[in-house]
Write an enzyme that holds these catalytic residues in place. Structure first.
Site, PDB file in Angstrom:
ATOM      1  N   LYS A  56       0.911  -1.089  -0.022  1.00 35.49           N
ATOM      2  CA  LYS A  56       0.180  -0.088  -0.002  1.00 35.49           C
ATOM      3  C   LYS A  56       0.764   1.091   0.048  1.00 35.49           C
ATOM      4  O   LYS A  56       0.518   2.320  -0.640  1.00 35.49           O
ATOM      5  CB  LYS A  56      -1.072   0.088   1.158  1.00 35.49           C
ATOM      6  CG  LYS A  56      -2.271  -0.944   1.286  1.00 35.49           C
ATOM      7  CD  LYS A  56      -2.936  -0.854   2.479  1.00 35.49           C
ATOM      8  CE  LYS A  56      -4.144  -1.780   2.166  1.00 35.49           C
ATOM      9  NZ  LYS A  56      -4.908  -1.550   3.878  1.00 35.49           N
ATOM     10  N   ARG A  57       1.992   1.414   0.594  1.00 33.59           N
ATOM     11  CA  ARG A  57       3.029   2.443   0.706  1.00 33.59           C
ATOM     12  C   ARG A  57       3.527   2.672  -0.572  1.00 33.59           C
ATOM     13  O   ARG A  57       3.461   3.919  -0.981  1.00 33.59           O
ATOM     14  CB  ARG A  57       3.934   2.233   1.758  1.00 33.59           C
ATOM     15  CG  ARG A  57       3.651   2.339   3.440  1.00 33.59           C
ATOM     16  CD  ARG A  57       4.985   2.278   4.045  1.00 33.59           C
ATOM     17  NE  ARG A  57       5.657   1.089   3.898  1.00 33.59           N
ATOM     18  CZ  ARG A  57       6.882   1.236   3.411  1.00 33.59           C
ATOM     19  NH1 ARG A  57       7.315   2.568   2.725  1.00 33.59           N
ATOM     20  NH2 ARG A  57       7.873   0.423   3.435  1.00 33.59           N
TER      21      ARG A  57
END
Length: 508
Positions: free
Chosen positions: A264-265
């Site tokens: 997600k980052r």
């Protein structure tokens, strides 16, 4: 092929700590396909015991994301079932976990640990300073009697409950993804993990296992990142005297460059972003099924029923899959092209509405126009969200030059001049085209195309430069849908006005 006997019950148990990662949807899909292939049940359970990371609205996003792809559940938080509630915090509030942690304490397979976070940090630092690469915590209270532990707790001391992991010996388990191979871990490589936090909230290792047993889960299919934790879970099943479920640790999904897991980052992988960009559920379903599973090594395009019929656990690969956004986009384009124009128009109008090109929902007249325009871009679309940019000039004014009107689409008049031509020649072409088109008795492709081709022949012009100048004049861009379809869809008034405006702009 791995033989599957008896009833099949699987679960997907995400933590509502943010928007659902597309990799999580893949894991849910594998569980769902496994259940549907074997005529079993698929259970959705929310594991919200991580209070610090809980995100409001994440649970709703999880369910919306799964439903978007086409994953439904037989039991879950919103529909209930015989083993509810299906949210761990509610199960904790109902006292479901207390008897089981008490059982472990009484049997001596767990203990109250009074080691503080500061003391634990100091232990880790000391181990690191002495060259111990992997610190494995064993609490001093593991050798206390239960009476001693309870006496200290009664005095108000804060504690966690930890698993009393054996000091020697080994634990083994089979993994279906690896063909039933045994994975063995030495106990001296383990530590005493926390089962109950100092807040009284159970952690994943404990709560999920109790829930899986009570919900009669037969197969635990989860990401391979949980493989190192599996020995603890096997030990807990043994401590309770419960039958083990079958384990299947599905492969991780790597980033497109193969450097690390999809995250997600670093990556745009929240599931809701894909429907915002206009990916079709069937395309996403098909693509995700291929992330770690293959039918025959070559077949890729399959509908839902075909995938359900063909999905078997022995075809899930143990090696990591690799995310390929270009391949996904290409597959989405294939599925878009499978839609009939009317269905595609229904899919497109929400995107046009969000862009402010039509009302949301559109009027009947707007919907008719959207349906008329849809065939012009049908073959070019790879994401539905591309439609507003491809069609905006049909809904907004197109003007040469520059201006402050935000609703108008402005373009550089220099773009009207074909290569190896000058402004005067381009102006002459546009004025001649305006005159020829204005004489058309009917405004449709069948009359417009011959009119312009006859013009080019009569003036001994190449059609490329002529058509290119007209295309820029009516759309403001060099690449657009087919010219004659675009002219027909714009209508006589707007098309002629734009060509006249472009010719005027070239007077300077």
């Amino acid at each position: 092929m791995t033989e599957i006997t008896g009833p099949v019950r699987v679960r997907f148990a995400p933590s509502p700590t943010g928007f659902l990662h597309i990799g999580g949807v893949r894991t849910a899909l594998f569980n769902w396909l496994f259940a549907r292939h074997h005529g079993g049940q698929f259970v959705l359970r929310l594991e919200d015991t991580d209070e610090k990371r809980y995100v409001e609205g994440a649970a709703a996003d999880i369910m919306a994301s799964l439903r978007w792809v086409g994953i439904d559940w037989d039991e879950g938080p919103d529909i209930g079932g015989p083993h509810g509630p299906y949210v761990q915090s509610l199960r904790k509030a109902a006292g479901i976990y207390e008897p089981y942690i008490d059982q472990l304490l009484v049997s001596g397979h767990a203990y109250m640990s009074f080691t503080t976070e500061d003391e634990l940090a100091a232990m880790r630092a000391a181990a690191d300073a002495s060259g111990i690469k992997s610190f494995r915590f064993r609490g001093p209270e593991r050798d206390w009697s239960l009476e001693q532990q309870r006496e200290k707790a009664a005095g108000g001391a804060s504690y966690t409950v930890r698993m009393k992991t054996p000091l020697d010996g080994e634990t083994s388990f089979s993994d279906l993804v690896r063909g039933g191979d045994r994975i063995t871990v030495q106990h001296d490589q383990l530590q005493d993990i926390v089962l109950i936090k100092s807040t009284g909230m159970p952690v994943y290792h404990f709560a999920h296992l109790v829930d899986d047993h009570l919900m009669q889960i037969t197969h635990v299919m989860r990401s391979e990142e949980w493989t190192p934790s599996a020995p603890y879970h096997v030990l807990l099943y043994q401590f309770f005297g419960w039958d083990l479920p079958a384990f299947a640790h599905v492969p991780a999904i790597l980033r497109a460059d193969g450097k690390g897991k999809l995250s997600k980052r670093k990556d745009d992988v929240s599931t809701n972003r894909f429907w915002e960009r206009g990916y079709l559920p069937d395309a996403m379903f098909n693509y995700l099924a291929l992330q770690g599973w293959s039918y025959d090594g070559s077949t890729e395009l399959m509908d839902r029923e075909e995938i359900i019929d063909r999905f078997t656990i022995d075809r899930v690969q143990p090696s990591p899959a690799r995310w390929n956004p270009d391949k996904l986009k290409d597959m989405n384009g294939i599925y878009i092209r499978k839609l009939d124009p009317q269905s595609l128009a229904q899919q497109l109008w929400p995107f046009l509405g969000t862009a402010g090109l039509v009302q949301n929902p559109p009027t009947d007249q707007e919907m008719v126009y959207v349906a008329q325009l849809t065939p012009l871009i049908h073959e070019r679309l790879e994401e539905l969200a591309e439609a507003p940019e491809l069609l905006d000039f049909f809904f907004r004014d197109v003007r040469p030059g520059s201006g402050a009107e935000s609703e108008a689409l402005w373009y550089d008049p220099a773009g009207l001049i074909p290569k190896k031509h000058d402004a005067a020649q381009a102006r002459e072409m546009l004025r001649a085209a305006h005159a020829a088109l204005n004489q058309s008795t009917q405004w449709n492709v069948e009359t417009l195309e011959p009119a312009l081709r006859d013009l080019a022949a009569s003036r001994e012009w190449k059609v490329g430069p002529l058509f290119g100048a007209i295309r820029v004049a009516i759309t403001g861009r060099t690449i657009a849908p087919p010219l004659f379809d675009t002219l027909a869809a714009l209508g006589r008034g707007r098309a002629l006005a734009r060509i006249a405006m472009a010719a005027t702009a070239l007077e300077d």
